[in-house]
Scaffold this active site. Structure first.
Site, short mmCIF file in Angstrom:
data_model
loop_
_atom_site.label_atom_id
_atom_site.label_comp_id
_atom_site.label_asym_id
_atom_site.label_seq_id
_atom_site.Cartn_x
_atom_site.Cartn_y
_atom_site.Cartn_z
CG ASP A 242 -2.06 -0.94 1.14
OD1 ASP A 242 -2.15 -1.66 0.12
OD2 ASP A 242 -2.87 -0.99 2.09
CG HIS A 407 2.02 -0.30 4.80
ND1 HIS A 407 1.86 -1.40 5.63
CD2 HIS A 407 0.78 0.26 4.67
CE1 HIS A 407 0.59 -1.49 5.97
NE2 HIS A 407 -0.08 -0.49 5.42
#
Length: 470
Positions: A242, A407
C-alpha cells in the site's frame, strides 16, 4: 449546701452537653461525605505527531472524559481517565482538519494533520476577542504540532458543520470545497513549511454514466467480492503493498522486486500519485499492477459499519478522483482492483466500487505485517527480522494463496525495516518452491471474468478549464 447544689447542677449540665456533642459527632460520622465537586476538563496544551501510519495525540485532562475527534472523514471516540492522555489512531488524510472535544461538547483542541509535521505554536495571550492564528515558529526539526485552546470558548461549545472541511458535490463525484476559515478562539495548528499540492482539476462522474446494479460492462458485477486469499495447490503468495502518504522504502522494495523479475500489485492513493509521480511511473514501467487505495485514505466504515456520511456518490468520488490522478500522470486508468483504507468496508461499499470496475482485495487473516509500526507502538511493534521470520513460519504452516499486506512507507531506522531483508526472504522462499504473483493471477484461477480497466474511461469526464478571473 448551696455550694454542693451548685456544683451538682454544673456537673450535670457539663455531662449533658458532652453527651450531646458525642451524639452529634457520631451522627456526622455516619452521614456520607458530600461528593467532590467535578473538576473541569481543563488540560495542558495538546499536540500530535505522526508515527508511521498513526497519529499520536497527547495532552492532559483534569477529570475523566469521553473524547471525540471529528473531522470531514473521521470520527473517533474513546474514554480517557484524568491525567496525561496518549491517544493512538490511524492518521487522517493529509490536510484533514479535526476538532477534539468532550462528549458534552467542550472543545479542547483543533488539529490540522499536515506533512511534514507542523511546528510548535506559541500559546495565545488571553483576550476578550477571538484570537487570530499565530504564525508558527520552528524550534527544532519536525517537532510535534501544538493545538491551543483559547479561554474565551464556552464550556459547552457545539461543533458547527460550517467550521469543518467540506466537499462540494458535483454529480456523483466530489470536488474539494474552499478551505474552512480559522475557528474563532482557536489558532490553527499550521505547518511550519508545507508546499501545498496543486489542486487538480477533478474528473467528474456524469450522472447518466453510472450503470444500474447488475448492468454495465463488468461481468459478475454486484458480487461484492472481498478477496482475502488465493486458491491453493500451487505454492503461490501475493506480496501486496500500500502507498498512502509516505515512500521511505519504496525504492528499496521496487529494486528487490525488479532484481527477481517479480510483478505484484500495489495499491496507491491519489495523494501518493501526486507526491511521488516518478515512483509511480517506475511501477508502471516495471509491470506492476496499480490498484486504487482512494484519493485521501478516509474511514469509510469504522468498525465495519458504513459511516452514513459516506454515501454512494462520495465513495465512488473518492475512487474516481484517485483514478483520475493516475490518468493525468500515465494516460491510462488503474487496474480493476481496490483496497479500502484501514481495511474498513462493507458489502454495500464493495458493490458500489464494482459499479466502477473495481473488485476489493483485502489481505489474509494474520498477514498484516504492521511493518510501519515503530518501537514507540509497543503493542504493534515487531522488529524487521521478526516480521520476516513470522512470514517464513506462516509459509511453512498455511502459506498457499496467502495475501500479505506491506507498505511503501516506514519511519523505522533503516536497519530495522523489513524491506532490508525482503530480497533474502524472497530468495529463500523461491528455493523452497514458492512463487510470487499479482492479484490478477488469483482472480483468473478463481474463475472470475477479467475486467478491462480501459472501459472505466467512460466514467471519467474530461475536465473543463476554470473560468479566468477578471
Amino acid at each position: 449546701m448551696c455550694t454542693g447544689l451548685g456544683s451538682g447542677l454544673f456537673l450535670g449540665l457539663f455531662l449533658a452537653l458532652t453527651g450531646c456533642g458525642r451524639q452529634a459527632a457520631r451522627e456526622a460520622a455516619s452521614r456520607p461525605a458530600p461528593p467532590p465537586r467535578p473538576a473541569t476538563s481543563a488540560r495542558k496544551d495538546w499536540s500530535w505527531r505522526p508515527v508511521g501510519g498513526l497519529a499520536i495525540l497527547e495532552g492532559e485532562l483534569a477529570s475523566p472524559a469521553e473524547l471525540v475527534l471529528e473531522g470531514r472523514s473521521i470520527r473517533e471516540a474513546r474514554f480517557a481517565e484524568a491525567g496525561p492522555v496518549r491517544w493512538e489512531l490511524f492518521r487522517p488524510p493529509v490536510g484533514e482538519t479535526a476538532l477534539l472535544r468532550t462528549a458534552s461538547g467542550q472543545i479542547l483542541a483543533r488539529f490540522e494533520f499536515v506533512l511534514p509535521p507542523p511546528a510548535r505554536v506559541a500559546p495565545p495571550k488571553p483576550s476578550t476577542r477571538a484570537a487570530s492564528a499565530i504564525p508558527p515558529k520552528a524550534r527544532h526539526a519536525d517537532p510535534p504540532a501544538q493545538a491551543q485552546v483559547s479561554p474565551v470558548l464556552p464550556a459547552r461549545a457545539k461543533v458547527s458543520p460550517a467550521i469543518l472541511p467540506a466537499r462540494a458535490e458535483v454529480g456523483p463525484a466530489i470536488v474539494p470545497a474552499r478551505p474552512p476559515k480559522a475557528l474563532p478562539g482557536l489558532p490553527a495548528v499550521a505547518p511550519d513549511r508545507v508546499t501545498p499540492l496543486p489542486s487538480p482539476t477533478p474528473f467528474l462522474l456524469p450522472r447518466a454514466a453510472a450503470p444500474a446494479p447488475g448492468a454495465g460492462p463488468w461481468p459478475g458485477m454486484g458480487e461484492a467480492l472481498n478477496l482475502t486469499r488465493g486458491p491453493g495447490g500451487q505454492k503461490r503468495l501475493l506480496l501486496s503493498f500500500d502507498g498512502g502518504s509516505n515512500a521511505e522504502v519504496a525504492t528499496e522494495i521496487l529494486d528487490a522486486l525488479k532484481a527477481r523479475g517479480v510483478h505484484t500489485t500495489i495499491f496507491l492513493t491519489g495523494a501518493f500519485i501526486q507526491h511521488f509521480p516518478a515512483l509511480v511511473k517506475r511501477m508502471a514501467a516495471e509491470g506492476h499492477e496499480l490498484g486504487n487505495h482512494t484519493m485521501n485514505h478516509p474511514h469509510f466504515a469504522p468498525g465495519m459499519k458504513r459511516d452514513p456520511k459516506w454515501t454512494k456518490e462520495r465513495v465512488q468520488g473518492e475512487l474516481l478522483e484517485a483514478d483520475a490522478a493516475l490518468v493525468r500522470l500515465l494516460g491510462r486508468p488503474m487496474d480493476p482492483y481496490w483496497r479500502a483504507p484501514y481495511g474498513e468496508q462493507t458489502a454495500e461499499i464493495r458493490r458500489w466500487a464494482e459499479e466502477l470496475g473495481y473488485r476489493h482485495v483485502g489481505w489474509s487473516e494474520g498477514a498484516d505485517t504492521l511493518d510501519w509500526a515503530t518501537p514507540k507502538e509497543r503493542r504493534l511493534y515487531r522488529s524487521g527480522d521478526a516480521i520476516l521470520q513470522r512470514l517464513r513460519q506462516r509459509l511453512d504452516r498455511d502459506g498457499d494463496g496467502l495475501i500479505v499486506l506491506m507498505h511503501l512507507g516506514s519511519e523505522r531506522a533503516e536497519k530495522d525495516r523489513p524491506s532490508a531483508g525482503l530480497g533474502a526472504f524472497m530468495d529463500r522462499a523461491r528455493r523452497e518452491g514458492w512463487a510470487f504473483v499479482p492479484v490478477s493471477a488469483f482472480l483468473h484461477d478463481l474463475g472470475k471474468p477479467a475486467w478491462n480497466p480501459q472501459l472505466r474511461l467512460a466514467f471519467l469526464q474530461s475536465p473543463t478549464p476554470a473560468p479566468q478571473s477578471r
